[in-house]
Design an enzyme around this catalytic site. Structure first.
Site, PDB file in Angstrom:
ATOM      1  N   GLU A  79      32.855  28.987  42.465  1.00 20.50           N
ATOM      2  CA  GLU A  79      32.514  29.395  44.253  1.00 20.50           C
ATOM      3  C   GLU A  79      31.127  28.633  44.543  1.00 20.50           C
ATOM      4  O   GLU A  79      30.454  28.697  46.041  1.00 20.50           O
ATOM      5  CB  GLU A  79      32.388  31.035  44.362  1.00 20.50           C
ATOM      6  CG  GLU A  79      31.917  31.898  43.635  1.00 20.50           C
ATOM      7  CD  GLU A  79      31.634  33.681  43.796  1.00 20.50           C
ATOM      8  OE1 GLU A  79      31.389  33.503  44.699  1.00 20.50           O
ATOM      9  OE2 GLU A  79      32.173  33.517  42.477  1.00 20.50           O
ATOM     10  N   CYS A 111      34.559  35.752  41.633  1.00 16.40           N
ATOM     11  CA  CYS A 111      34.546  35.639  40.099  1.00 16.40           C
ATOM     12  C   CYS A 111      35.377  35.860  39.090  1.00 16.40           C
ATOM     13  O   CYS A 111      35.537  36.074  38.231  1.00 16.40           O
ATOM     14  CB  CYS A 111      33.106  36.970  39.788  1.00 16.40           C
ATOM     15  SG  CYS A 111      31.800  36.424  40.898  1.00 16.40           S
ATOM     16  N   HIS A 233      33.096  41.714  33.786  1.00 11.78           N
ATOM     17  CA  HIS A 233      32.470  40.694  34.657  1.00 11.78           C
ATOM     18  C   HIS A 233      31.862  41.306  34.627  1.00 11.78           C
ATOM     19  O   HIS A 233      31.533  42.674  35.473  1.00 11.78           O
ATOM     20  CB  HIS A 233      33.548  40.727  36.015  1.00 11.78           C
ATOM     21  CG  HIS A 233      31.892  40.246  37.070  1.00 11.78           C
ATOM     22  ND1 HIS A 233      31.870  38.853  36.867  1.00 11.78           N
ATOM     23  CD2 HIS A 233      31.983  40.523  38.110  1.00 11.78           C
ATOM     24  CE1 HIS A 233      31.041  38.747  37.554  1.00 11.78           C
ATOM     25  NE2 HIS A 233      31.127  40.161  39.138  1.00 11.78           N
TER      26      HIS A 233
HETATM   27  P1  HMG Z   1      18.923  47.886  45.545  1.00 12.00           P
HETATM   28  O1  HMG Z   1      19.082  48.574  46.642  1.00 12.00           O
HETATM   29  O2  HMG Z   1      17.871  47.017  45.658  1.00 12.00           O
HETATM   30  O3  HMG Z   1      19.091  48.468  44.461  1.00 12.00           O
HETATM   31  O4  HMG Z   1      20.538  47.105  45.395  1.00 12.00           O
HETATM   32  P2  HMG Z   1      19.359  50.354  44.409  1.00 12.00           P
HETATM   33  O5  HMG Z   1      18.672  51.229  44.096  1.00 12.00           O
HETATM   34  O6  HMG Z   1      20.822  50.464  43.772  1.00 12.00           O
HETATM   35  O7  HMG Z   1      18.488  50.332  42.233  1.00 12.00           O
HETATM   36  C1  HMG Z   1      19.269  49.839  41.363  1.00 12.00           C
HETATM   37  C2  HMG Z   1      19.075  50.846  40.443  1.00 12.00           C
HETATM   38  O8  HMG Z   1      17.905  51.048  39.693  1.00 12.00           O
HETATM   39  C3  HMG Z   1      19.692  52.039  40.577  1.00 12.00           C
HETATM   40  O9  HMG Z   1      20.543  52.950  39.403  1.00 12.00           O
HETATM   41  C4  HMG Z   1      17.939  52.631  40.336  1.00 12.00           C
HETATM   42  O10 HMG Z   1      18.040  54.321  40.344  1.00 12.00           O
HETATM   43  C5  HMG Z   1      17.270  52.332  39.057  1.00 12.00           C
HETATM   44  P3  HMG Z   1      22.317  53.575  39.599  1.00 12.00           P
HETATM   45  O11 HMG Z   1      22.197  54.439  40.783  1.00 12.00           O
HETATM   46  O12 HMG Z   1      22.762  51.752  40.756  1.00 12.00           O
HETATM   47  O13 HMG Z   1      22.722  53.780  38.037  1.00 12.00           O
HETATM   48  N1  HMG Z   1      16.071  52.589  39.487  1.00 12.00           N
HETATM   49  C6  HMG Z   1      15.499  52.471  39.000  1.00 12.00           C
HETATM   50  N2  HMG Z   1      16.191  52.608  37.118  1.00 12.00           N
HETATM   51  C7  HMG Z   1      15.070  52.516  36.150  1.00 12.00           C
HETATM   52  N3  HMG Z   1      13.421  52.759  37.169  1.00 12.00           N
HETATM   53  C8  HMG Z   1      12.980  52.490  38.129  1.00 12.00           C
HETATM   54  C9  HMG Z   1      14.345  52.887  39.202  1.00 12.00           C
HETATM   55  N4  HMG Z   1      13.679  52.891  40.412  1.00 12.00           N
HETATM   56  C10 HMG Z   1      15.233  51.783  40.545  1.00 12.00           C
HETATM   57  N5  HMG Z   1      11.815  52.384  38.334  1.00 12.00           N
HETATM   58  C11 HMG Z   1      22.913  46.234  44.061  1.00 12.00           C
HETATM   59  C12 HMG Z   1      21.321  47.045  43.800  1.00 12.00           C
HETATM   60  C13 HMG Z   1      22.968  45.818  42.608  1.00 12.00           C
HETATM   61  C14 HMG Z   1      23.695  46.880  45.151  1.00 12.00           C
HETATM   62  C15 HMG Z   1      21.738  44.419  44.656  1.00 12.00           C
HETATM   63  O14 HMG Z   1      21.116  44.113  43.760  1.00 12.00           O
HETATM   64  C16 HMG Z   1      22.822  43.310  44.710  1.00 12.00           C
HETATM   65  O15 HMG Z   1      23.482  43.842  47.062  1.00 12.00           O
HETATM   66  N6  HMG Z   1      23.660  42.888  44.972  1.00 12.00           N
HETATM   67  C17 HMG Z   1      24.576  40.790  45.032  1.00 12.00           C
HETATM   68  C18 HMG Z   1      26.465  42.430  44.220  1.00 12.00           C
HETATM   69  C19 HMG Z   1      26.933  42.783  43.567  1.00 12.00           C
HETATM   70  O16 HMG Z   1      26.003  42.670  42.301  1.00 12.00           O
HETATM   71  N7  HMG Z   1      27.535  43.481  43.648  1.00 12.00           N
HETATM   72  C20 HMG Z   1      28.463  44.232  41.932  1.00 12.00           C
HETATM   73  C21 HMG Z   1      29.308  44.431  42.356  1.00 12.00           C
HETATM   74  S1  HMG Z   1      30.789  42.961  42.677  1.00 12.00           S
HETATM   75  C22 HMG Z   1      30.479  41.983  41.882  1.00 12.00           C
HETATM   76  O17 HMG Z   1      30.756  42.124  41.090  1.00 12.00           O
HETATM   77  C23 HMG Z   1      31.119  40.908  42.342  1.00 12.00           C
HETATM   78  C24 HMG Z   1      29.952  39.595  42.595  1.00 12.00           C
HETATM   79  O18 HMG Z   1      29.877  39.248  41.436  1.00 12.00           O
HETATM   80  C25 HMG Z   1      30.545  38.256  43.494  1.00 12.00           C
HETATM   81  C26 HMG Z   1      32.069  37.260  42.707  1.00 12.00           C
HETATM   82  O19 HMG Z   1      32.511  38.079  42.845  1.00 12.00           O
HETATM   83  O20 HMG Z   1      31.381  36.546  42.911  1.00 12.00           O
HETATM   84  C27 HMG Z   1      28.809  40.178  43.030  1.00 12.00           C
END
Ligand code: HMG
Length: 391
Positions: A79, A111, A233
């Site tokens: 991609e 992906c 993945h």
């Molecule tokens: P965010 O809003 O920055 O993070 O986005 P958050 O507030 O949800 O925190 C993440 C985690 O950290 C949470 O844990 C928090 O509790 C924890 P969870 O509830 O998820 O288990 N946290 C802590 N833990 C320990 N100590 C601390 C602490 N503070 C917070 N102090 C998000 C996170 C992944 C949404 C963001 O990074 C994002 O948008 N990433 C890109 C999208 C993505 O990777 N999606 C995954 C599924 S889609 C997919 O896999 C396809 C993809 O590869 C693309 C394709 O197909 O080409 C992405």
């Protein structure tokens, strides 16, 4: 007929940024990145690497002259394509000096692309058992500086040689797959970075997993006890754990212990490379196969592929006798351990370096990049690649 993975190569650039330091620079708690997201290091590509060079570098290490002669289909999943018309597979085919009597195409579905390539390869080999198919999954993941997705970037490629009577893993005939038109993550033609609805994407990744897992169990009669491990993945390593936890209670205490322990092994490479999009599932498989010490020949490994947009698929494979002998563990450990750390400032500078978008020529600093295959510049609107090992 037995069809599957005969060899697996992997390449990631020679630089990374430390996630503890990135967290500090972004005013976040480091544990959010290292525990909450589950990433320790993120690969940083120089401007001399693109999807083509990453893939060619990954494939070079595994292909011998006999393979090159037998490959008559190259499927390049990405991609991060470099041209709207010409397939990245053709550049890779040239750089790798493959047999000209071959088909070379590019496929795209976020992906999921490399999994599509693997399934298409199975069909081709079942019709032509004496031929081999090279499947490349290569990407540079970019969400942008100071975005929530920044911590889930990365860069790298896997190269998978598919054949009859493969030496690493025979893939099963049954597979469960699911498609839905959703906007969880996408990249419009005008954008260099992905757009994402982060929380929604996590939700859809998980719900697709449950759907295809249920279908797969119905189709095959298999349950958790039949799997030595399940690879996911991994856009970031915590995501796979979230999915595994959705089904883990279906198993006995022994199943839970085994699957959770092997999940830990399967995330080791991903947590120090980052999201490599199409190759991420196969990087996790490589991590599991190269680093485990107790998975025997004949064991079944489950594979969950997810590509935003979205397509999900669950399938599995059986490890072949002495599969460890056909892996390149020393080479991969060396490549990963010899990388150089860059500061957050250096990472940002590299991120902001861009190829000209106005059609002008450029010569790139190839001397700074130790990779064998490099992008050396653009001339007359054409990308110039070099393979140092062949010049
Ligand atoms: P965010 O809003 O920055 O993070 O986005 P958050 O507030 O949800 O925190 C993440 C985690 O950290 C949470 O844990 C928090 O509790 C924890 P969870 O509830 O998820 O288990 N946290 C802590 N833990 C320990 N100590 C601390 C602490 N503070 C917070 N102090 C998000 C996170 C992944 C949404 C963001 O990074 C994002 O948008 N990433 C890109 C999208 C993505 O990777 N999606 C995954 C599924 S889609 C997919 O896999 C396809 C993809 O590869 C693309 C394709 O197909 O080409 C992405």
């Amino acid at each position: 007929m037995k069809i599957g993975i005969d060899k697996m190569g992997f390449y990631t650039p020679h630089m990374y940024v430390d996630m503890n330091k990135l967290a500090v620079a972004r005013n976040d708690e480091p544990e959010k990145y290292t525990i909450g997201i589950g990433q320790e290091k993120m690969a940083v590509p120089p401007i001399t690497q693109d999807a083509v060079t990453l893939a060619a570098n990954a494939a070079m290490e595994i292909l011998d002259e006999a393979d090159k002669e037998k490959i008559d289909l190259v499927i390049f999943a990405t991609e991060s394509g470099v041209d709207h018309s010409k397939a990245a597979a053709i550049y890779a085919h040239h750089l790798l000096r493959l047999n000209p009597r071959a088909r070379a195409i590019e496929v795209k579905e976020a992906c999921y692309g490399a999994t599509a390539g693997i399934q298409l390869a199975k069909g081709h080999i079942s019709l032509h058992p004496d031929r081999k198919v090279l499947v490349l999954g290569s990407d540079i993941s970019r969400y942008g500086l100071h975005t929530p997705g920044e911590v889930t970037q990365g860069a790298g490629a896997v190269a998978i040689l598919m054949s009859a009577n493969p030496r690493v893993m025979v893939l099963g005939k049954e597979s469960a797959y699911h498609t839905e038109d959703i906007m969880d993550f996408w990249r419009p033609l005008y954008s260099k970075t992905a757009l994402v609805q982060g929380k929604y994407s996590v939700e859809k990744y998980n719900s697709f997993f449950k759907t295809v897992w249920e279908d797969y169990k119905k189709k095959t009669g298999l349950t958790l006890k039949d799997f030595a491990a399940i690879c996911f993945h991994l856009p970031y390593t915590k995501q796979g754990l979230k999915a595994l936890r959705l089904v883990i209670d279906e198993g006995t205490a022994a199943d839970k212990e085994r699957l959770l322990a092997h999940f830990e092994v399967s995330k080791q490479y991903n947590k120090i490379v980052g999201n490599i999009y199409t190759g991420a599932l196969y990087l996790s498989l490589l991590s599991l196969l190269e680093l485990n010490t107790d998975i025997e020949d004949g064991a079944r490994i489950g594979l969950y592929s997810y590509g935003s947009g979205a397509v999900g698929e669950f399938f599995s494979g059986i490890l072949q006798p002495n599969y460890r002998e056909y892996l390149h563990v020393r080479h991969h450990r060396k490549m990963l351990s010899e990388r150089n750390e860059v500061s957050v400032q250096e990472y940002e500078d590299l991120f902001n370096q861009e190829l000209p978008a106005d059609g002008s020529d450029i010569d790139l600093p190839v001397g700074n990049d130790p990779a064998p295959v490099l992008l050396s510049g653009i001339k007359d609107h054409m990308r110039m690649y070099i393979n140092k090992d062949q010049s």
